[in-house]
Design a protein around this motif. Structure first.
Motif, PDB file in Angstrom:
ATOM      1  N   GLN A 159       0.818  -1.217   0.000  1.00 50.06           N
ATOM      2  CA  GLN A 159       0.000   0.000   0.000  1.00 50.06           C
ATOM      3  C   GLN A 159       0.852   1.267   0.000  1.00 50.06           C
ATOM      4  OE1 GLN A 159      -3.492   0.278   2.393  1.00 50.06           O
ATOM      5  NE2 GLN A 159      -4.028  -1.880   2.101  1.00 50.06           N
ATOM      6  N   ALA A 160       1.983   1.249   0.690  1.00 50.02           N
ATOM      7  CA  ALA A 160       2.873   2.416   0.680  1.00 50.02           C
ATOM      8  C   ALA A 160       3.446   2.627  -0.719  1.00 50.02           C
ATOM      9  CB  ALA A 160       3.990   2.242   1.704  1.00 50.02           C
ATOM     10  N   THR A 161       3.785   1.533  -1.386  1.00 52.41           N
ATOM     11  CA  THR A 161       4.289   1.624  -2.755  1.00 52.41           C
ATOM     12  C   THR A 161       3.207   2.226  -3.665  1.00 52.41           C
ATOM     13  OG1 THR A 161       5.742  -0.269  -2.391  1.00 52.41           O
ATOM     14  CG2 THR A 161       5.252   0.305  -4.674  1.00 52.41           C
ATOM     15  N   ALA A 162       1.983   1.742  -3.537  1.00 51.33           N
ATOM     16  CA  ALA A 162       0.873   2.257  -4.342  1.00 51.33           C
ATOM     17  C   ALA A 162       0.602   3.733  -4.047  1.00 51.33           C
ATOM     18  CB  ALA A 162      -0.390   1.429  -4.093  1.00 51.33           C
ATOM     19  N   ALA A 163       0.925   4.176  -2.833  1.00 49.34           N
ATOM     20  CA  ALA A 163       0.720   5.576  -2.449  1.00 49.34           C
ATOM     21  C   ALA A 163       1.845   6.485  -2.947  1.00 49.34           C
ATOM     22  CB  ALA A 163       0.589   5.684  -0.932  1.00 49.34           C
ATOM     23  N   GLY A 164       2.840   5.904  -3.634  1.00 46.50           N
ATOM     24  CA  GLY A 164       3.919   6.715  -4.193  1.00 46.50           C
ATOM     25  C   GLY A 164       5.162   6.810  -3.335  1.00 46.50           C
ATOM     26  N   CYS A 165       5.219   6.040  -2.269  1.00 49.12           N
ATOM     27  CA  CYS A 165       6.416   6.044  -1.422  1.00 49.12           C
ATOM     28  C   CYS A 165       7.522   5.277  -2.138  1.00 49.12           C
ATOM     29  CB  CYS A 165       6.113   5.402  -0.074  1.00 49.12           C
ATOM     30  SG  CYS A 165       4.759   6.202   0.812  1.00 49.12           S
ATOM     31  N   ARG A 166       8.764   5.709  -1.931  1.00 54.26           N
ATOM     32  CA  ARG A 166       9.907   5.073  -2.606  1.00 54.26           C
ATOM     33  C   ARG A 166      10.867   4.393  -1.635  1.00 54.26           C
ATOM     34  NH1 ARG A 166      11.040   6.287  -7.846  1.00 54.26           N
ATOM     35  NH2 ARG A 166      13.265   6.191  -7.417  1.00 54.26           N
ATOM     36  N   GLN A 167      10.926   4.846  -0.397  1.00 50.55           N
ATOM     37  CA  GLN A 167      11.805   4.246   0.602  1.00 50.55           C
ATOM     38  C   GLN A 167      11.022   4.065   1.896  1.00 50.55           C
ATOM     39  OE1 GLN A 167      15.060   3.268   0.119  1.00 50.55           O
ATOM     40  NE2 GLN A 167      14.881   3.930  -2.016  1.00 50.55           N
ATOM     41  N   MET A 168      11.252   2.938   2.571  1.00 52.14           N
ATOM     42  CA  MET A 168      10.621   2.682   3.855  1.00 52.14           C
ATOM     43  C   MET A 168      11.733   2.423   4.872  1.00 52.14           C
ATOM     44  SD  MET A 168       7.653  -0.086   4.902  1.00 52.14           S
ATOM     45  CE  MET A 168       6.436   0.640   3.804  1.00 52.14           C
ATOM     46  N   ILE A 169      11.652   3.120   5.981  1.00 52.02           N
ATOM     47  CA  ILE A 169      12.629   3.000   7.058  1.00 52.02           C
ATOM     48  C   ILE A 169      11.949   2.314   8.246  1.00 52.02           C
ATOM     49  CG2 ILE A 169      14.175   4.277   8.612  1.00 52.02           C
ATOM     50  CD1 ILE A 169      14.784   4.731   5.603  1.00 52.02           C
ATOM     51  N   ALA A 170      12.672   1.394   8.864  1.00 49.39           N
ATOM     52  CA  ALA A 170      12.228   0.785  10.123  1.00 49.39           C
ATOM     53  C   ALA A 170      13.224   1.186  11.193  1.00 49.39           C
ATOM     54  CB  ALA A 170      12.161  -0.731   9.991  1.00 49.39           C
ATOM     55  N   VAL A 171      12.723   1.740  12.280  1.00 48.31           N
ATOM     56  CA  VAL A 171      13.555   2.081  13.434  1.00 48.31           C
ATOM     57  C   VAL A 171      13.169   1.085  14.518  1.00 48.31           C
ATOM     58  CG1 VAL A 171      14.208   3.866  15.091  1.00 48.31           C
ATOM     59  CG2 VAL A 171      13.551   4.513  12.750  1.00 48.31           C
ATOM     60  N   ILE A 172      14.085   0.173  14.814  1.00 44.89           N
ATOM     61  CA  ILE A 172      13.768  -0.958  15.692  1.00 44.89           C
ATOM     62  C   ILE A 172      14.564  -0.847  16.979  1.00 44.89           C
ATOM     63  CG2 ILE A 172      13.814  -3.465  15.898  1.00 44.89           C
ATOM     64  CD1 ILE A 172      13.672  -3.525  12.768  1.00 44.89           C
ATOM     65  N   ALA A 173      13.862  -0.767  18.089  1.00 49.50           N
ATOM     66  CA  ALA A 173      14.540  -0.759  19.384  1.00 49.50           C
ATOM     67  C   ALA A 173      15.209  -2.112  19.586  1.00 49.50           C
ATOM     68  CB  ALA A 173      13.548  -0.474  20.505  1.00 49.50           C
ATOM     69  N   ASP A 174      16.466  -2.080  19.992  1.00 49.01           N
ATOM     70  CA  ASP A 174      17.202  -3.325  20.201  1.00 49.01           C
ATOM     71  C   ASP A 174      16.837  -3.877  21.573  1.00 49.01           C
ATOM     72  OD1 ASP A 174      18.858  -5.468  20.217  1.00 49.01           O
ATOM     73  OD2 ASP A 174      20.714  -4.332  19.969  1.00 49.01           O
ATOM     74  N   THR A 175      15.813  -4.712  21.565  1.00 52.16           N
ATOM     75  CA  THR A 175      15.288  -5.284  22.812  1.00 52.16           C
ATOM     76  C   THR A 175      16.022  -6.553  23.220  1.00 52.16           C
ATOM     77  OG1 THR A 175      13.678  -6.659  21.660  1.00 52.16           O
ATOM     78  CG2 THR A 175      12.977  -4.416  22.249  1.00 52.16           C
ATOM     79  N   GLY A 176      16.915  -7.034  22.375  1.00 53.77           N
ATOM     80  CA  GLY A 176      17.583  -8.302  22.623  1.00 53.77           C
ATOM     81  C   GLY A 176      16.942  -9.443  21.858  1.00 53.77           C
ATOM     82  N   SER A 177      15.751  -9.206  21.301  1.00 49.08           N
ATOM     83  CA  SER A 177      15.057 -10.218  20.507  1.00 49.08           C
ATOM     84  C   SER A 177      15.292  -9.934  19.028  1.00 49.08           C
ATOM     85  CB  SER A 177      13.556 -10.185  20.792  1.00 49.08           C
ATOM     86  OG  SER A 177      12.861 -10.961  19.831  1.00 49.08           O
ATOM     87  N   PRO A 178      15.637 -10.959  18.254  1.00 49.31           N
ATOM     88  CA  PRO A 178      15.884 -10.739  16.825  1.00 49.31           C
ATOM     89  C   PRO A 178      14.619 -10.755  15.968  1.00 49.31           C
ATOM     90  CG  PRO A 178      16.330 -13.019  17.387  1.00 49.31           C
ATOM     91  CD  PRO A 178      15.966 -12.317  18.681  1.00 49.31           C
ATOM     92  N   ALA A 179      13.440 -10.943  16.545  1.00 54.51           N
ATOM     93  CA  ALA A 179      12.219 -11.183  15.769  1.00 54.51           C
ATOM     94  C   ALA A 179      11.878 -10.042  14.816  1.00 54.51           C
ATOM     95  CB  ALA A 179      11.049 -11.457  16.702  1.00 54.51           C
ATOM     96  N   SER A 180      11.905  -8.806  15.272  1.00 52.71           N
ATOM     97  CA  SER A 180      11.504  -7.697  14.401  1.00 52.71           C
ATOM     98  C   SER A 180      12.479  -7.525  13.244  1.00 52.71           C
ATOM     99  CB  SER A 180      11.388  -6.405  15.206  1.00 52.71           C
ATOM    100  OG  SER A 180      10.893  -5.371  14.385  1.00 52.71           O
ATOM    101  N   ALA A 181      13.767  -7.561  13.531  1.00 53.94           N
ATOM    102  CA  ALA A 181      14.759  -7.431  12.458  1.00 53.94           C
ATOM    103  C   ALA A 181      14.624  -8.588  11.471  1.00 53.94           C
ATOM    104  CB  ALA A 181      16.170  -7.367  13.032  1.00 53.94           C
ATOM    105  N   ALA A 182      14.377  -9.797  11.966  1.00 51.41           N
ATOM    106  CA  ALA A 182      14.219 -10.958  11.075  1.00 51.41           C
ATOM    107  C   ALA A 182      12.994 -10.789  10.183  1.00 51.41           C
ATOM    108  CB  ALA A 182      14.111 -12.243  11.894  1.00 51.41           C
ATOM    109  N   LEU A 183      11.898 -10.299  10.730  1.00 56.23           N
ATOM    110  CA  LEU A 183      10.702 -10.039   9.934  1.00 56.23           C
ATOM    111  C   LEU A 183      11.021  -9.059   8.810  1.00 56.23           C
ATOM    112  CD1 LEU A 183       7.637  -9.896   9.295  1.00 56.23           C
ATOM    113  CD2 LEU A 183       7.478  -8.157  11.098  1.00 56.23           C
ATOM    114  N   HIS A 184      11.676  -7.973   9.149  1.00 59.57           N
ATOM    115  CA  HIS A 184      11.990  -6.963   8.151  1.00 59.57           C
ATOM    116  C   HIS A 184      12.958  -7.498   7.088  1.00 59.57           C
ATOM    117  CE1 HIS A 184      10.015  -4.375  11.065  1.00 59.57           C
ATOM    118  NE2 HIS A 184       9.878  -3.506  10.082  1.00 59.57           N
TER     119      HIS A 184
END
Length: 174
Positions: A114-139
């Motif tokens: 949906q962001a691509t369809a809205a004309g966005c070209r870059q997406m940034i994720a700011v992930i707090a380093d909680t010690g769990s790799p789950a969010s970074a792995a998802l991304h």
């Protein structure tokens, strides 16, 4: 959780969607360092955020399983300066106990589309380093690459926290 895949859809204002978003985020604010918010946003705060994003044509999604909202995702402008107008920051949160069912993947995949369809070209994720790799792995699974680390930029629950920056080019497939 049911074995059926999650239903990902836009937030519907005036329904219980934003109350569910409020409850999900409240858990992360009060019990984790995954967000640097220290005061949970109210349902009214979420309604204002929804309106601001909708006015820009940016997606704000929820995921449902068995009729219950179990996650949400949205993109917001990365920075206020106009030169950044095609770059957005992603946000994805799941209800406690809703991990491991493909909900995060479904939300982030649809958010990217949906962001691509809205004309966005870059997406940034700011992930707090909680010690769990789950969010970074998802991304990473959905095409994000490591873009940097900011050391000890937040303090919450008596703990200094790094943030990891990840980036995805929306003009090319993962």
């Amino acid at each position: 959780m049911s074995a059926a895949p999650p239903v990902v859809r836009p937030v519907v204002p005036g329904t219980s969607d934003l109350s569910a978003v409020t409850a999900i985020m409240e858990h992360y604010v009060e019990h984790t360092v995954a967000t640097f918010n220290e005061i949970p946003p109210s349902t009214e705060d979420w309604a204002q955020r929804y309106s601001a994003l909708a006015a820009r044509g940016l997606p704000f999604l929820v995921a449902e399983m068995a009729g219950e909202v179990v996650g949400f995702a949205y993109v917001a402008p990365w920075r206020p300066q106009s030169a950044y107008r095609h770059t957005v920051e992603s946000t994805v949160y799941l209800a406690p106990g809703a991990t491991g069912h493909g909900i995060g993947t479904a939300l982030l995949r649809e958010l990217i589309d949906q962001a691509t369809a809205a004309g966005c070209r870059q997406m940034i994720a700011v992930i707090a380093d909680t010690g769990s790799p789950a969010s970074a792995a998802l991304h990473r699974h959905l095409g994000f690459v490591d873009a940097g680390r900011l050391h000890a930029v937040g303090v919450k629950h008596g703990r200094w926290i790094d943030t990891m920056l990840m980036q995805r080019d929306l003009t090319t497939p993962p």
